[in-house]
Design a protein around this motif. Structure first.
Motif, PDB file in Angstrom:
ATOM      1  N   ALA A 233       8.691  44.296  45.691  1.00  0.00           N
ATOM      2  CA  ALA A 233       7.798  43.529  46.566  1.00  0.00           C
ATOM      3  C   ALA A 233       6.456  43.294  45.888  1.00  0.00           C
ATOM      4  O   ALA A 233       5.858  42.212  46.013  1.00  0.00           O
ATOM      5  N   GLY A 237       5.010  39.647  45.056  1.00  0.00           N
ATOM      6  CA  GLY A 237       3.684  39.228  45.468  1.00  0.00           C
ATOM      7  C   GLY A 237       2.808  38.762  44.323  1.00  0.00           C
ATOM      8  O   GLY A 237       1.905  37.945  44.513  1.00  0.00           O
ATOM      9  N   LEU A 296       3.921  44.446  49.088  1.00  0.00           N
ATOM     10  CA  LEU A 296       3.239  43.150  49.232  1.00  0.00           C
ATOM     11  C   LEU A 296       1.744  43.346  49.464  1.00  0.00           C
ATOM     12  O   LEU A 296       0.920  42.605  48.913  1.00  0.00           O
ATOM     13  N   ALA A 326       0.159  36.837  48.783  1.00  0.00           N
ATOM     14  CA  ALA A 326       1.307  37.499  48.170  1.00  0.00           C
ATOM     15  C   ALA A 326       2.556  37.277  48.987  1.00  0.00           C
ATOM     16  O   ALA A 326       3.647  37.131  48.445  1.00  0.00           O
ATOM     17  N   THR A 327       2.430  37.240  50.287  1.00  0.00           N
ATOM     18  CA  THR A 327       3.614  37.129  51.122  1.00  0.00           C
ATOM     19  C   THR A 327       4.248  35.757  51.044  1.00  0.00           C
ATOM     20  O   THR A 327       5.383  35.570  51.462  1.00  0.00           O
TER      21      THR A 327
END
Length: 339
Positions: A233, A237, A296, A326-327
């Protein structure tokens, strides 16, 4: 699913070791089934004289295996998890993440050097921008030269007395799995060389169908799955891709805390951003979401600290979509993961 289950893999000695581990683990769970290994050559295996960024980076070690899953010529695909793009692949799913080996990198030098004792201007082989940038961060005088090939090929080049490499960097897990630890000059610390997201873990991909997903349920090692979910993650991100010097390591403690470290560097190693987080993970259906959100969020923190400028230095393809969120990104993260 038929009584014969076909397991796809790359053909290197390391890839076959990993596929055979999955094969034997599945055979113990399902003795009534026959598990057959099918070797598939990927573009990353064929184009050994071309640097990874020039090939295209994303999925160079996985696309052919994924296509074989789609056309049903195989039922499962075994990957080094750090090879596997983070972007969701419609119709396919990550069915299992097996217990990871060591996540560290190791230096192999024919003269027994460590990173700090290598002579000025020494030539170090790696095709990974992550490894190169971290080496240059502590030894800007080093000459980093491209090195492709599987673990055996890399070691042969590293130890060749007449070869151009004073040292090469290889994953510790690869050396352990191939019983080649006697070649190690130095196991690199996290401070010097934070690993790639997912390094040391074996992933099994399958079609997103109940029968396949159920078959693999017993192979997942939950702590490894949570750790690598957070690491991947963070990479997602940050925009991911083999052109981006991004590193991450997460560890789930006995106290239920997931501790994550992330690192982003400029390609020349002159600038480095380190971030860290500590989150409580409660066992249950939401723990994977917690791990992903933590990764994230850590990426968001790195972007707040200026990581976007470092990603821009790595090239336009490295910058996360919308650059500040980032998401919002969907990216792949890999390097030459033959080792």
């Amino acid at each position: 699913m038929n009584s014969t289950v076909r397991i796809g893999t790359r053909g290197s000695r390391l890839a076959l070791w990993q596929a055979e581990l999955a094969q034997h683990s599945l055979a113990r769970l399902y003795p009534q089934k026959h598990f057959e290994i099918v070797v598939i050559t990927t573009s990353g295996d064929r184009l050994l004289d071309t640097p990874l960024p020039a090939i295209g980076g994303k999925g160079v070690f996985t696309v052919e295996l994924e296509q074989a899953l789609r056309d049903r010529s195989i039922d499962l695909a075994v990957h080094s998890l750090k090879d596997l793009p983070t972007v969701h692949n419609p119709g396919l799913t990550l069915g299992a993440v097996m217990k990871r080996g060591e996540s560290a990198d190791a230096l192999v030098s024919r003269d027994g050097h460590t990173v700090l004792t290598l002579p000025p201007g020494a030539q170090v082989g790696t095709s990974s921008s992550r490894r190169a940038a971290q080496l240059l961060n502590v030894r800007p005088d080093l000459n980093l030269i491209d090195l492709r090939g599987n673990a055996d090929t890399r070691l042969r080049k590293a130890l060749d007395p007449g070869g151009p490499y004073d040292a090469v960097v290889v994953s510790l897990a690869a050396l352990e799995r191939l019983d080649l630890t006697s070649t190690i000059s130095e196991v690199l610390s996290d401070e010097l060389m934070l690993p790639a997201p997912g390094q040391g873990a074996i992933a099994i991909q399958c079609r997103d169908e109940p029968e396949s997903v159920t078959l693999l349920q017993g192979l997942t090692h939950r702590p490894t799955e949570l750790e690598t979910t957070a690491e991947r993650a963070f990479l997602e991100g940050m925009g991911g891709g083999c052109a981006v010097p991004v590193a991450a390591k997460a560890r789930l403690g006995d106290d239920g805390h997931l501790r994550i470290r992330g690192r982003v560097l400029s390609p020349d190693g002159s600038r480095r951003i380190d971030v860290a987080a500590d989150v409580q993970v409660f066992p249950g259906l939401e723990d994977s979401r917690t791990a992903r959100e933590a990764g994230l969020a850590l990426a968001e923190e790195a972007l707040r600290q200026g990581a976007a400028a470092l990603l821009t230095a790595a090239g336009p393809a490295a910058v996360p979509a919308a650059s500040t969120s980032a998401t919002a990104t969907r990216a792949a993260g890999e390097e030459d993961c033959s080792s």
